[in-house]
Design a protein around this motif. Sequence first.
Motif, PDB file in Angstrom:
ATOM      1  N   LEU A 188       0.820  -1.215   0.000  1.00 39.92           N
ATOM      2  CA  LEU A 188       0.000   0.000   0.000  1.00 39.92           C
ATOM      3  C   LEU A 188       0.849   1.258   0.000  1.00 39.92           C
ATOM      4  O   LEU A 188       0.431   2.304  -0.486  1.00 39.92           O
ATOM      5  N   SER A 189       2.060   1.165   0.549  1.00 46.68           N
ATOM      6  CA  SER A 189       3.033   2.263   0.513  1.00 46.68           C
ATOM      7  C   SER A 189       4.312   1.749  -0.120  1.00 46.68           C
ATOM      8  O   SER A 189       5.002   0.906   0.456  1.00 46.68           O
ATOM      9  N   LEU A 190       4.656   2.252  -1.303  1.00 46.93           N
ATOM     10  CA  LEU A 190       5.835   1.755  -1.999  1.00 46.93           C
ATOM     11  C   LEU A 190       7.125   2.150  -1.294  1.00 46.93           C
ATOM     12  O   LEU A 190       8.087   1.379  -1.259  1.00 46.93           O
ATOM     13  N   THR A 191       7.157   3.339  -0.724  1.00 46.13           N
ATOM     14  CA  THR A 191       8.344   3.759   0.021  1.00 46.13           C
ATOM     15  C   THR A 191       8.592   2.828   1.192  1.00 46.13           C
ATOM     16  O   THR A 191       9.726   2.382   1.431  1.00 46.13           O
ATOM     17  N   GLU A 249      17.648   2.283  -7.039  1.00 48.64           N
ATOM     18  CA  GLU A 249      18.264   2.482  -8.357  1.00 48.64           C
ATOM     19  C   GLU A 249      17.317   2.069  -9.482  1.00 48.64           C
ATOM     20  O   GLU A 249      17.208   2.758 -10.503  1.00 48.64           O
ATOM     21  N   ILE A 250      16.628   0.943  -9.299  1.00 47.24           N
ATOM     22  CA  ILE A 250      15.691   0.493 -10.332  1.00 47.24           C
ATOM     23  C   ILE A 250      14.625   1.547 -10.594  1.00 47.24           C
ATOM     24  O   ILE A 250      14.330   1.894 -11.748  1.00 47.24           O
ATOM     25  N   ASP A 251      14.063   2.082  -9.524  1.00 48.26           N
ATOM     26  CA  ASP A 251      12.937   3.001  -9.684  1.00 48.26           C
ATOM     27  C   ASP A 251      13.371   4.423 -10.031  1.00 48.26           C
ATOM     28  O   ASP A 251      12.643   5.137 -10.729  1.00 48.26           O
ATOM     29  N   GLU A 252      14.553   4.829  -9.586  1.00 52.47           N
ATOM     30  CA  GLU A 252      15.055   6.168  -9.919  1.00 52.47           C
ATOM     31  C   GLU A 252      15.511   6.254 -11.374  1.00 52.47           C
ATOM     32  O   GLU A 252      15.208   7.224 -12.079  1.00 52.47           O
ATOM     33  N   TYR A 253      16.199   5.222 -11.850  1.00 51.64           N
ATOM     34  CA  TYR A 253      16.821   5.294 -13.171  1.00 51.64           C
ATOM     35  C   TYR A 253      16.037   4.590 -14.269  1.00 51.64           C
ATOM     36  O   TYR A 253      16.326   4.796 -15.450  1.00 51.64           O
ATOM     37  N   LYS A 283      12.042   8.590  -8.402  1.00 51.69           N
ATOM     38  CA  LYS A 283      11.490   7.448  -7.679  1.00 51.69           C
ATOM     39  C   LYS A 283      10.526   7.905  -6.588  1.00 51.69           C
ATOM     40  O   LYS A 283       9.506   7.261  -6.337  1.00 51.69           O
ATOM     41  N   ASP A 284      10.850   9.027  -5.942  1.00 54.18           N
ATOM     42  CA  ASP A 284       9.953   9.522  -4.887  1.00 54.18           C
ATOM     43  C   ASP A 284       8.604   9.944  -5.453  1.00 54.18           C
ATOM     44  O   ASP A 284       7.560   9.718  -4.823  1.00 54.18           O
ATOM     45  N   SER A 321       1.414   4.617  -5.080  1.00 54.25           N
ATOM     46  CA  SER A 321       1.043   3.918  -3.852  1.00 54.25           C
ATOM     47  C   SER A 321      -0.466   3.944  -3.666  1.00 54.25           C
ATOM     48  O   SER A 321      -1.080   5.022  -3.714  1.00 54.25           O
ATOM     49  N   PRO A 322      -1.105   2.803  -3.457  1.00 56.51           N
ATOM     50  CA  PRO A 322      -2.564   2.780  -3.275  1.00 56.51           C
ATOM     51  C   PRO A 322      -3.069   3.668  -2.147  1.00 56.51           C
ATOM     52  O   PRO A 322      -4.227   4.113  -2.194  1.00 56.51           O
ATOM     53  N   LEU A 323      -2.243   3.956  -1.160  1.00 56.21           N
ATOM     54  CA  LEU A 323      -2.684   4.809  -0.060  1.00 56.21           C
ATOM     55  C   LEU A 323      -3.184   6.168  -0.547  1.00 56.21           C
ATOM     56  O   LEU A 323      -3.999   6.803   0.122  1.00 56.21           O
ATOM     57  N   THR A 324      -2.708   6.595  -1.709  1.00 56.91           N
ATOM     58  CA  THR A 324      -3.109   7.908  -2.214  1.00 56.91           C
ATOM     59  C   THR A 324      -4.523   7.924  -2.776  1.00 56.91           C
ATOM     60  O   THR A 324      -5.120   8.995  -2.922  1.00 56.91           O
ATOM     61  N   VAL A 325      -5.074   6.742  -3.100  1.00 56.80           N
ATOM     62  CA  VAL A 325      -6.401   6.716  -3.747  1.00 56.80           C
ATOM     63  C   VAL A 325      -7.427   5.839  -3.036  1.00 56.80           C
ATOM     64  O   VAL A 325      -8.592   5.812  -3.442  1.00 56.80           O
ATOM     65  N   ILE A 326      -7.022   5.127  -1.999  1.00 59.90           N
ATOM     66  CA  ILE A 326      -7.964   4.205  -1.340  1.00 59.90           C
ATOM     67  C   ILE A 326      -9.226   4.929  -0.870  1.00 59.90           C
ATOM     68  O   ILE A 326     -10.336   4.380  -0.938  1.00 59.90           O
TER      69      ILE A 326
END
Length: 321
Positions: free
Chosen positions: A170-173, A223-227, A238-239, A246-251
């Motif tokens: 639910l939170s990617l970070t 690195e995967i998500d930033e680049y 990436k941020d 992240s689903p938390l933003t739309v639930i």
Amino acid sequence: MPYIQESSYPKPTLFNRNSHFSTIYPSKFKQYPIPNYTREKITTADGDFLNLDWRKQSNKEKLVILFHGLEGDSKRTYLNSCSDYFYERGYSILAWNHRSCGGEMNATCRLYHHGSIDDVDCVVQKALKDDYKEIVLLGYSMGGAIILNYLGAYTIDKRIKCGIIFSAPLSLTSCSDTLKKGFNKVYFKNFERTLVPKFKEKAKQFPGQLNEEMLDKIKSFDEIDEYYTAPLHGYSSKDDYYEKASPLTVIHQIKTPCLIVNAQNDPFLGEKCFPVEMFRQHEFCTFEMPKFGGHCGFPLRNNKYSWAEIRAHQFVESISK
């Protein structure tokens, strides 16, 4: 719909109370036969394609659309047993493969990610055009997150009866940080083993479009998500990706009945993936948090099925009454 304080998942065997055992054994060692699917390739709005694997009943009353997780495909063990469980109870099955998954590299300069809801809509619209009367969206891990993002962002056809989600980030970070710790690093290494070759293949497909210099310097999802994930899919960083996907933003925007199940001992999920207070107040989402289960595991004693598909069917039946 409430937060369920007492999960119905029965206490598993001693070994399966270990978060890593209950995650790794069902994924790597459990033997469950692959269903006899019929594959269909459909075209996306941007000229790419998606591979759909079907098991069709003689009628078009009920359909379950299955969503696999990161670097999975339509033939993962957790989908195979779920497919059988629902098919034996009269449901048609559509197990679809995200771009680059399912044994065939996609055609455009993108892959898939937790916010790939345009592809979800492409698959859903296909099912609706095929005249299925009741459709269930059922996903695991990243697949579950995508369902939530889709239900929170789109106007949903009333034939979509519910979403069912297991082991959702639910939170990617929070999840990215969790996968940097201790034994959890093993799971990242498993993803890296297949993701990096995909990026290298994309770099050959589209020279100059990917950051080739970083391909051999990847140490975490940062690195995967930033680049790669962020620039390939229109995010500024990436941020930015972690926040928006992240689903938390739309639930809070979801108005379709949903069951969300995250095990407390899931080694992929960080603290923010258990927002109990949010769900206490949610009108449409039910949140269940069993003590055990691992990530996409939920094994049962002396049963070829997992608790996940059994619980999913119970939820579908409960909202159909």
